[in-house]
Design a protein around this motif. Sequence first.
Motif, PDB file in Angstrom:
ATOM      1  N   CYS A 183       0.832  -1.214   0.081  1.00 45.77           N
ATOM      2  CA  CYS A 183       0.027  -0.111   0.022  1.00 45.77           C
ATOM      3  C   CYS A 183       0.752   1.215  -0.054  1.00 45.77           C
ATOM      4  O   CYS A 183       1.917   1.268   0.666  1.00 45.77           O
ATOM      5  N   THR A 184       0.533   2.055  -0.716  1.00 41.79           N
ATOM      6  CA  THR A 184       1.510   3.380  -0.985  1.00 41.79           C
ATOM      7  C   THR A 184       0.613   4.355  -1.346  1.00 41.79           C
ATOM      8  O   THR A 184      -0.574   4.519  -1.674  1.00 41.79           O
ATOM      9  N   ALA A 185       1.027   5.815  -1.400  1.00 45.87           N
ATOM     10  CA  ALA A 185       0.511   7.037  -1.790  1.00 45.87           C
ATOM     11  C   ALA A 185       1.374   7.620  -3.027  1.00 45.87           C
ATOM     12  O   ALA A 185       2.692   7.756  -2.526  1.00 45.87           O
ATOM     13  N   PHE A 186       0.868   8.311  -3.807  1.00 45.30           N
ATOM     14  CA  PHE A 186       1.820   9.123  -4.807  1.00 45.30           C
ATOM     15  C   PHE A 186       2.969   8.090  -5.174  1.00 45.30           C
ATOM     16  O   PHE A 186       4.226   8.691  -5.395  1.00 45.30           O
ATOM     17  N   GLY A 187       2.942   6.950  -5.156  1.00 41.37           N
ATOM     18  CA  GLY A 187       4.050   5.864  -5.868  1.00 41.37           C
ATOM     19  C   GLY A 187       5.264   5.864  -4.970  1.00 41.37           C
ATOM     20  O   GLY A 187       6.395   5.393  -5.736  1.00 41.37           O
ATOM     21  N   ARG A 188       5.329   6.252  -3.560  1.00 46.09           N
ATOM     22  CA  ARG A 188       6.117   6.383  -2.791  1.00 46.09           C
ATOM     23  C   ARG A 188       6.799   4.833  -2.312  1.00 46.09           C
ATOM     24  O   ARG A 188       6.317   4.476  -1.387  1.00 46.09           O
ATOM     25  N   ILE A 189       7.533   4.452  -3.164  1.00 43.21           N
ATOM     26  CA  ILE A 189       7.977   2.897  -2.854  1.00 43.21           C
ATOM     27  C   ILE A 189       9.662   3.107  -2.851  1.00 43.21           C
ATOM     28  O   ILE A 189      10.253   3.475  -3.982  1.00 43.21           O
ATOM     29  N   ASP A 190      10.507   2.470  -1.890  1.00 40.40           N
ATOM     30  CA  ASP A 190      11.870   2.450  -2.054  1.00 40.40           C
ATOM     31  C   ASP A 190      12.565   1.740  -3.105  1.00 40.40           C
ATOM     32  O   ASP A 190      11.881   0.683  -3.412  1.00 40.40           O
ATOM     33  N   PRO A 191      13.091   2.343  -4.079  1.00 39.49           N
ATOM     34  CA  PRO A 191      13.554   1.506  -5.232  1.00 39.49           C
ATOM     35  C   PRO A 191      14.440   0.380  -4.823  1.00 39.49           C
ATOM     36  O   PRO A 191      14.297  -0.763  -5.767  1.00 39.49           O
ATOM     37  N   GLU A 192      14.779  -0.009  -3.815  1.00 37.77           N
ATOM     38  CA  GLU A 192      15.558  -1.344  -3.587  1.00 37.77           C
ATOM     39  C   GLU A 192      14.353  -2.387  -3.006  1.00 37.77           C
ATOM     40  O   GLU A 192      14.861  -3.425  -3.139  1.00 37.77           O
ATOM     41  N   MET A 193      13.195  -1.968  -3.061  1.00 42.23           N
ATOM     42  CA  MET A 193      12.256  -3.271  -3.288  1.00 42.23           C
ATOM     43  C   MET A 193      12.217  -3.931  -4.449  1.00 42.23           C
ATOM     44  O   MET A 193      12.017  -5.164  -4.667  1.00 42.23           O
ATOM     45  N   PHE A 194      12.339  -3.145  -5.623  1.00 39.82           N
ATOM     46  CA  PHE A 194      12.500  -3.641  -7.015  1.00 39.82           C
ATOM     47  C   PHE A 194      13.827  -4.045  -7.582  1.00 39.82           C
ATOM     48  O   PHE A 194      14.085  -4.775  -8.222  1.00 39.82           O
ATOM     49  N   PHE A 195      15.028  -3.291  -6.875  1.00 43.74           N
ATOM     50  CA  PHE A 195      16.352  -3.470  -7.471  1.00 43.74           C
ATOM     51  C   PHE A 195      17.268  -2.923  -6.572  1.00 43.74           C
ATOM     52  O   PHE A 195      17.103  -2.241  -5.799  1.00 43.74           O
ATOM     53  N   ASP A 196      18.518  -3.436  -6.831  1.00 43.26           N
ATOM     54  CA  ASP A 196      19.689  -2.794  -5.808  1.00 43.26           C
ATOM     55  C   ASP A 196      19.944  -1.410  -6.313  1.00 43.26           C
ATOM     56  O   ASP A 196      19.990  -1.101  -7.425  1.00 43.26           O
ATOM     57  N   ARG A 197      20.257  -0.791  -5.502  1.00 40.64           N
ATOM     58  CA  ARG A 197      21.045   0.565  -5.836  1.00 40.64           C
ATOM     59  C   ARG A 197      22.444   0.360  -5.839  1.00 40.64           C
ATOM     60  O   ARG A 197      22.972  -0.545  -5.699  1.00 40.64           O
ATOM     61  N   GLY A 198      22.996   1.368  -6.657  1.00 41.23           N
ATOM     62  CA  GLY A 198      24.493   1.349  -6.821  1.00 41.23           C
ATOM     63  C   GLY A 198      24.759   2.172  -8.037  1.00 41.23           C
ATOM     64  O   GLY A 198      24.270   2.249  -8.983  1.00 41.23           O
ATOM     65  N   PRO A 199      25.950   2.916  -7.576  1.00 35.14           N
ATOM     66  CA  PRO A 199      26.703   3.852  -8.782  1.00 35.14           C
ATOM     67  C   PRO A 199      26.803   2.900  -9.935  1.00 35.14           C
ATOM     68  O   PRO A 199      27.493   1.991  -9.770  1.00 35.14           O
ATOM     69  N   GLY A 200      26.403   3.361 -11.193  1.00 34.01           N
ATOM     70  CA  GLY A 200      26.737   2.497 -12.565  1.00 34.01           C
ATOM     71  C   GLY A 200      28.232   2.253 -12.720  1.00 34.01           C
ATOM     72  O   GLY A 200      28.613   1.358 -12.939  1.00 34.01           O
ATOM     73  N   GLU A 201      29.084   3.318 -12.359  1.00 33.43           N
ATOM     74  CA  GLU A 201      30.485   3.257 -12.761  1.00 33.43           C
ATOM     75  C   GLU A 201      31.224   2.301 -11.543  1.00 33.43           C
ATOM     76  O   GLU A 201      32.260   1.792 -11.712  1.00 33.43           O
ATOM     77  N   ASP A 202      30.302   1.702 -10.551  1.00 34.34           N
ATOM     78  CA  ASP A 202      31.046   0.852  -9.738  1.00 34.34           C
ATOM     79  C   ASP A 202      30.388  -0.397  -9.541  1.00 34.34           C
ATOM     80  O   ASP A 202      30.469  -1.279  -8.570  1.00 34.34           O
ATOM     81  N   ARG A 203      29.588  -0.761 -10.517  1.00 39.64           N
ATOM     82  CA  ARG A 203      28.475  -1.723 -10.628  1.00 39.64           C
ATOM     83  C   ARG A 203      29.166  -3.233 -10.325  1.00 39.64           C
ATOM     84  O   ARG A 203      28.896  -4.010  -9.500  1.00 39.64           O
ATOM     85  N   ASP A 204      30.418  -3.435 -11.052  1.00 41.06           N
ATOM     86  CA  ASP A 204      31.089  -4.979 -10.963  1.00 41.06           C
ATOM     87  C   ASP A 204      31.599  -5.041  -9.337  1.00 41.06           C
ATOM     88  O   ASP A 204      31.519  -6.036  -8.823  1.00 41.06           O
ATOM     89  N   ALA A 205      32.034  -3.739  -8.717  1.00 41.49           N
ATOM     90  CA  ALA A 205      32.399  -4.221  -7.374  1.00 41.49           C
ATOM     91  C   ALA A 205      31.388  -4.352  -6.256  1.00 41.49           C
ATOM     92  O   ALA A 205      31.249  -5.536  -5.636  1.00 41.49           O
ATOM     93  N   THR A 206      30.021  -3.779  -6.567  1.00 42.96           N
ATOM     94  CA  THR A 206      29.053  -4.359  -5.841  1.00 42.96           C
ATOM     95  C   THR A 206      28.384  -5.567  -5.881  1.00 42.96           C
ATOM     96  O   THR A 206      27.699  -6.243  -5.157  1.00 42.96           O
ATOM     97  N   VAL A 207      28.740  -6.209  -7.009  1.00 39.76           N
ATOM     98  CA  VAL A 207      28.256  -7.519  -7.498  1.00 39.76           C
ATOM     99  C   VAL A 207      29.106  -8.568  -6.875  1.00 39.76           C
ATOM    100  O   VAL A 207      28.730  -9.350  -6.014  1.00 39.76           O
ATOM    101  N   ARG A 208      30.335  -8.137  -6.879  1.00 41.01           N
ATOM    102  CA  ARG A 208      31.529  -9.052  -6.413  1.00 41.01           C
ATOM    103  C   ARG A 208      31.159  -9.306  -4.836  1.00 41.01           C
ATOM    104  O   ARG A 208      31.576 -10.384  -4.215  1.00 41.01           O
ATOM    105  N   GLN A 209      31.085  -8.211  -4.011  1.00 39.43           N
ATOM    106  CA  GLN A 209      30.799  -8.262  -2.675  1.00 39.43           C
ATOM    107  C   GLN A 209      29.393  -7.704  -2.355  1.00 39.43           C
ATOM    108  O   GLN A 209      29.286  -6.462  -2.294  1.00 39.43           O
TER     109      GLN A 209
END
Length: 372
Positions: A183-209
């Motif tokens: 349940c929500t209003a104004f579509g306010r859902i934390d993005p991490e419910m759907f996908f992992d946060r992470g800066p694009g330039e450091d994606r490989d490091a976040t996947v390895r650890q």
Amino acid sequence: MATQQIPVVVLAGFLGSGKTTLLNHLLRAGDGTRIGAIVNDFGSIEIDAMTVAGQVDSMVSLGNGCLCCAVDTSELDDYLERLARPAARIDVIVIEASGLAEPQELIRMILASDNDRIVYGGLIEVVDAAEFDDTRARHPELDRHVAIADLVVLNKADRIEDEARHELIGRLADLAPGRPVLCTAFGRIDPEMFFDRGPGEDRDATVRQLSFEDLLREASADRVPRRSEEAGDERDHLGCYACDHDHDHAGHLHAVYESVEFVSSEPMHPRRLMEFLDSRPGGLYRIKGFVHFDVPQNRQKFVLHAVGNFLRFYPEPWAKGEERTTQLVMIGSGIDAPALRKELENCRQLVPEEADENSMWGVLRYVPSREE
């Protein structure tokens, strides 16, 4: 190192449900996550509220690192290919289904794609709580869309009374058994419910650890609160954290989700783990992490990606000096954290040589073939 795959999330919902509001929220609240948004019309995206860094035909680069494409169905494969190229440094792709195709058709296209850099990331069906019955009358196919969703977002839930909201949640649960309903209003859902946060330039490091810091981080004032297994259960009647009732609740309803972490130094028994994965409890939306099996010919790291009923294992070598452990994060709504941890503890292989090669058959069914 296996090719890092980009999850492709399908965002569906009928006119007025709030899916575009939710998409705009994801684009604003990504916190360094580079999102590739595929829409039917630029008019629905708040481009003028962001800095436009440049434009190439139907692709607009937004100043926050995200890319937005306006396409029709015939162009979808091409733009998935373009967004998935390493040069784009995209972390996740979100397709807004309106005007493109039926949700199940989009899912079929994603699953049938021969692009090994993308992976299905789930179908999110956005439902208008205040207009549910009217929408259902105009669009009888709504029931079918909800039934195939991996997660249902009950948006505008602040516009109906408690009793009506609880009754509607029950109806949605009947249409989509076992699926989380947020349940929500104004579509306010934390993005991490759907996908992992992470800066694009450091994606490989976040996947390895695998990192748990972000999942356990306190939400800032303009983000969605979440409840970890250690947090209390003090939520108000709307399903959000208890808050100061001296201020207006309008626009303050947030969807709450739980994240549960499991770490084991003992290897996992493949057959028992598959029994757990094949009978995942209701409300569990995503599982991510990696698994260690002590089985001959299968002692490499098995990266696990699960969303809804979709499940994949990706074998890859352990890094030099990396400890052989299992680390999983489970994300959902209304889940029983202690019970989940107990079930996974029972999946451990405590006796050496207890599991043989035949016990891996269930796991290997979910390892993509070279042709996929």
